[in-house]
Design a protein around this motif. Structure first.
Motif, short mmCIF file in Angstrom:
data_model
loop_
_atom_site.label_atom_id
_atom_site.label_comp_id
_atom_site.label_asym_id
_atom_site.label_seq_id
_atom_site.Cartn_x
_atom_site.Cartn_y
_atom_site.Cartn_z
N MET A 1 0.82 -1.20 0.00
CA MET A 1 0.00 0.00 0.00
C MET A 1 0.86 1.27 0.00
O MET A 1 0.45 2.27 -0.56
CB MET A 1 -0.93 0.01 1.21
N LEU A 2 2.02 1.21 0.66
CA LEU A 2 2.88 2.38 0.72
C LEU A 2 3.39 2.77 -0.67
O LEU A 2 3.51 3.95 -0.99
CB LEU A 2 4.05 2.12 1.68
N ALA A 3 3.66 1.81 -1.51
CA ALA A 3 4.13 2.07 -2.88
C ALA A 3 2.97 2.27 -3.85
O ALA A 3 3.19 2.58 -5.02
CB ALA A 3 5.01 0.93 -3.36
N ARG A 4 1.74 2.11 -3.38
CA ARG A 4 0.53 2.26 -4.17
C ARG A 4 0.49 1.37 -5.41
O ARG A 4 0.06 1.77 -6.49
CB ARG A 4 0.30 3.71 -4.57
N ILE A 5 0.94 0.15 -5.23
CA ILE A 5 0.92 -0.82 -6.33
C ILE A 5 -0.51 -1.07 -6.79
O ILE A 5 -0.75 -1.38 -7.96
CB ILE A 5 1.62 -2.12 -5.90
N LEU A 79 2.09 1.44 9.79
CA LEU A 79 3.55 1.39 9.71
C LEU A 79 4.13 2.56 10.49
O LEU A 79 3.54 3.65 10.53
CB LEU A 79 4.03 1.49 8.26
N THR A 80 5.29 2.36 11.06
CA THR A 80 6.01 3.44 11.74
C THR A 80 6.88 4.18 10.72
O THR A 80 7.20 3.61 9.67
CB THR A 80 6.91 2.89 12.86
N PRO A 81 7.28 5.40 11.02
CA PRO A 81 8.19 6.10 10.11
C PRO A 81 9.49 5.32 9.89
O PRO A 81 10.02 5.31 8.77
CB PRO A 81 8.46 7.43 10.83
N THR A 82 9.98 4.63 10.89
CA THR A 82 11.20 3.83 10.72
C THR A 82 10.97 2.71 9.71
O THR A 82 11.82 2.45 8.86
CB THR A 82 11.64 3.24 12.08
N GLN A 83 9.82 2.08 9.76
CA GLN A 83 9.50 1.04 8.79
C GLN A 83 9.36 1.65 7.39
O GLN A 83 9.78 1.05 6.40
CB GLN A 83 8.21 0.32 9.18
N GLY A 84 8.81 2.85 7.31
CA GLY A 84 8.68 3.54 6.03
C GLY A 84 10.04 3.85 5.43
O GLY A 84 10.27 3.65 4.23
N VAL A 85 10.97 4.32 6.26
CA VAL A 85 12.33 4.60 5.78
C VAL A 85 13.02 3.30 5.34
O VAL A 85 13.71 3.26 4.33
CB VAL A 85 13.15 5.34 6.86
N GLY A 86 12.79 2.24 6.08
CA GLY A 86 13.35 0.94 5.70
C GLY A 86 12.82 0.47 4.35
O GLY A 86 13.58 -0.02 3.51
N PHE A 87 11.53 0.65 4.14
CA PHE A 87 10.93 0.27 2.86
C PHE A 87 11.47 1.15 1.74
O PHE A 87 11.73 0.67 0.63
CB PHE A 87 9.40 0.36 2.94
#
Length: 174
Positions: A1-5, A79-87
Protein backbone atom coordinates in the motif's frame (compact mmCIF):
# COMPACT_ATOMS: atom_id res chain seq x y z
CA UNK A 1 0.00 0.00 0.00
CA UNK A 2 2.88 2.38 0.72
CA UNK A 3 4.13 2.07 -2.88
CA UNK A 4 0.53 2.26 -4.17
CA UNK A 5 0.92 -0.82 -6.33
CA UNK A 6 -2.87 -1.12 -6.22
CA UNK A 7 -3.10 2.16 -8.20
CA UNK A 8 -0.89 1.68 -11.29
CA UNK A 9 -1.69 4.99 -12.99
CA UNK A 10 1.31 6.63 -11.31
CA UNK A 11 3.62 3.98 -12.69
CA UNK A 12 2.25 4.63 -16.17
CA UNK A 13 2.83 8.37 -15.73
CA UNK A 14 6.51 7.70 -15.04
CA UNK A 15 6.77 5.03 -17.76
CA UNK A 16 5.26 6.79 -20.78
CA UNK A 17 7.99 9.47 -21.14
CA UNK A 18 10.64 6.73 -20.93
CA UNK A 19 8.85 4.69 -23.57
CA UNK A 20 8.40 7.73 -25.83
CA UNK A 21 12.10 8.55 -25.83
CA UNK A 22 13.22 4.94 -26.27
CA UNK A 23 10.85 4.65 -29.24
CA UNK A 24 12.04 7.96 -30.72
CA UNK A 25 15.66 6.83 -30.39
CA UNK A 26 15.04 3.66 -32.40
CA UNK A 27 16.39 3.52 -35.91
CA UNK A 28 13.77 4.42 -38.55
CA UNK A 29 11.74 1.36 -39.46
CA UNK A 30 12.86 -0.62 -36.40
CA UNK A 31 10.93 -1.44 -33.27
CA UNK A 32 12.04 0.11 -29.98
CA UNK A 33 14.53 -1.86 -27.90
CA UNK A 34 12.31 -4.23 -25.91
CA UNK A 35 14.96 -4.78 -23.25
CA UNK A 36 15.14 -1.04 -22.60
CA UNK A 37 11.36 -0.80 -22.48
CA UNK A 38 11.30 -3.60 -19.89
CA UNK A 39 14.04 -1.96 -17.81
CA UNK A 40 12.20 1.35 -17.84
CA UNK A 41 8.92 -0.35 -16.96
CA UNK A 42 10.58 -1.81 -13.86
CA UNK A 43 12.31 1.48 -13.06
CA UNK A 44 9.01 3.36 -13.36
CA UNK A 45 7.28 1.04 -10.91
CA UNK A 46 10.12 1.40 -8.42
CA UNK A 47 10.58 5.16 -8.72
CA UNK A 48 6.85 5.70 -8.41
CA UNK A 49 6.90 3.61 -5.20
CA UNK A 50 9.84 5.66 -3.94
CA UNK A 51 7.92 8.87 -4.68
CA UNK A 52 4.83 7.66 -2.83
CA UNK A 53 6.87 6.51 0.15
CA UNK A 54 8.68 9.84 0.41
CA UNK A 55 5.41 11.71 0.06
CA UNK A 56 3.80 9.67 2.82
CA UNK A 57 6.80 10.05 5.13
CA UNK A 58 6.81 13.83 4.72
CA UNK A 59 3.02 14.28 4.84
CA UNK A 60 2.03 11.69 7.46
CA UNK A 61 0.85 14.32 9.97
CA UNK A 62 -1.15 16.18 7.32
CA UNK A 63 -2.52 12.94 5.85
CA UNK A 64 -4.05 12.05 9.23
CA UNK A 65 -6.37 15.06 8.91
CA UNK A 66 -7.52 14.47 5.33
CA UNK A 67 -10.33 12.02 4.63
CA UNK A 68 -8.82 10.80 1.35
CA UNK A 69 -5.39 10.08 2.88
CA UNK A 70 -5.98 9.21 6.52
CA UNK A 71 -5.99 5.46 5.84
CA UNK A 72 -2.51 5.46 4.27
CA UNK A 73 -0.11 3.16 6.16
CA UNK A 74 1.98 5.87 7.83
CA UNK A 75 -0.90 8.25 8.56
CA UNK A 76 -3.03 5.49 10.07
CA UNK A 77 -0.18 4.08 12.15
CA UNK A 78 -0.14 0.69 10.42
CA UNK A 79 3.55 1.39 9.71
CA UNK A 80 6.01 3.44 11.74
CA UNK A 81 8.19 6.10 10.11
CA UNK A 82 11.20 3.83 10.72
CA UNK A 83 9.50 1.04 8.79
CA UNK A 84 8.68 3.54 6.03
CA UNK A 85 12.33 4.60 5.78
CA UNK A 86 13.35 0.94 5.70
CA UNK A 87 10.93 0.27 2.86
CA UNK A 88 12.24 3.34 1.03
CA UNK A 89 15.79 1.99 1.32
CA UNK A 90 14.63 -1.41 0.08
CA UNK A 91 13.04 0.16 -3.00
CA UNK A 92 16.16 2.20 -3.72
CA UNK A 93 18.30 -0.94 -3.45
CA UNK A 94 16.02 -2.73 -5.90
CA UNK A 95 16.58 0.13 -8.35
CA UNK A 96 20.37 -0.20 -8.36
CA UNK A 97 20.53 -3.30 -10.60
CA UNK A 98 18.32 -1.51 -13.11
CA UNK A 99 20.60 1.54 -13.19
CA UNK A 100 23.66 -0.69 -13.53
CA UNK A 101 22.26 -2.12 -16.76
CA UNK A 102 22.16 1.35 -18.32
CA UNK A 103 25.09 3.30 -19.72
CA UNK A 104 26.95 5.81 -17.54
CA UNK A 105 25.26 8.77 -19.19
CA UNK A 106 21.76 7.58 -18.32
CA UNK A 107 22.85 6.49 -14.83
CA UNK A 108 23.60 10.12 -14.07
CA UNK A 109 20.07 11.05 -15.13
CA UNK A 110 18.64 8.19 -13.10
CA UNK A 111 20.49 9.19 -9.95
CA UNK A 112 19.68 12.88 -10.44
CA UNK A 113 15.98 12.06 -10.79
CA UNK A 114 16.01 11.30 -7.07
CA UNK A 115 16.52 15.01 -6.37
CA UNK A 116 13.23 15.76 -8.09
CA UNK A 117 11.43 12.78 -6.56
CA UNK A 118 12.59 13.60 -3.03
CA UNK A 119 11.73 17.30 -3.31
CA UNK A 120 8.36 17.09 -5.10
CA UNK A 121 6.29 16.56 -1.92
CA UNK A 122 7.75 19.79 -0.52
CA UNK A 123 6.51 21.78 -3.51
CA UNK A 124 2.95 21.57 -2.17
CA UNK A 125 4.22 23.78 0.66
CA UNK A 126 6.25 26.19 -1.49
CA UNK A 127 4.11 26.87 -4.55
CA UNK A 128 0.50 27.06 -5.62
CA UNK A 129 1.38 25.11 -8.75
CA UNK A 130 3.09 21.90 -7.66
CA UNK A 131 1.82 20.21 -10.84
CA UNK A 132 4.52 22.05 -12.80
CA UNK A 133 7.18 20.48 -10.59
CA UNK A 134 5.41 17.13 -10.92
CA UNK A 135 5.73 17.57 -14.68
CA UNK A 136 9.48 18.10 -14.35
CA UNK A 137 9.68 14.99 -12.16
CA UNK A 138 7.61 12.38 -13.96
CA UNK A 139 8.87 13.36 -17.41
CA UNK A 140 12.54 13.08 -16.43
CA UNK A 141 12.39 9.58 -17.89
CA UNK A 142 12.27 11.15 -21.36
CA UNK A 143 15.85 12.30 -20.78
CA UNK A 144 16.85 8.93 -19.32
CA UNK A 145 15.39 6.88 -22.15
CA UNK A 146 17.11 8.89 -24.86
CA UNK A 147 20.40 8.89 -22.95
CA UNK A 148 20.17 5.12 -22.48
CA UNK A 149 19.77 4.60 -26.21
CA UNK A 150 22.08 7.27 -27.64
CA UNK A 151 24.59 7.95 -24.82
CA UNK A 152 23.95 11.64 -25.41
CA UNK A 153 21.15 14.16 -25.50
CA UNK A 154 20.05 15.85 -28.69
CA UNK A 155 18.44 19.08 -27.42
CA UNK A 156 16.55 19.59 -30.68
CA UNK A 157 14.72 16.31 -30.09
CA UNK A 158 14.68 15.75 -26.35
CA UNK A 159 13.84 19.25 -25.10
CA UNK A 160 10.59 19.44 -27.13
CA UNK A 161 9.70 15.94 -25.90
CA UNK A 162 10.44 16.86 -22.26
CA UNK A 163 8.54 20.15 -22.61
CA UNK A 164 5.57 18.41 -24.24
CA UNK A 165 5.55 15.90 -21.39
CA UNK A 166 5.47 18.70 -18.83
CA UNK A 167 2.56 20.33 -20.68
CA UNK A 168 0.80 16.97 -20.85
CA UNK A 169 1.19 16.69 -17.08
CA UNK A 170 -0.19 20.17 -16.49
CA UNK A 171 -3.21 19.58 -18.71
CA UNK A 172 -4.04 15.92 -18.05
CA UNK A 173 -2.75 14.94 -14.60
CA UNK A 174 -4.95 16.28 -11.84
Amino acid sequence: MLARIDKPIGTWLFAWPCFWSVAMAAMPGELPDMRMLALFACWSALIRGVACTINDLLDRDIDKKVERTKSRPLASGVLTPTQGVGFLGFQLLLGLPILHQLNNYSRVFGASSLLLVFSYPLMKRLTYWPQAYLGLTINWGALMGWAAMKESLDPAIILPLYTAGICWTLICVQ
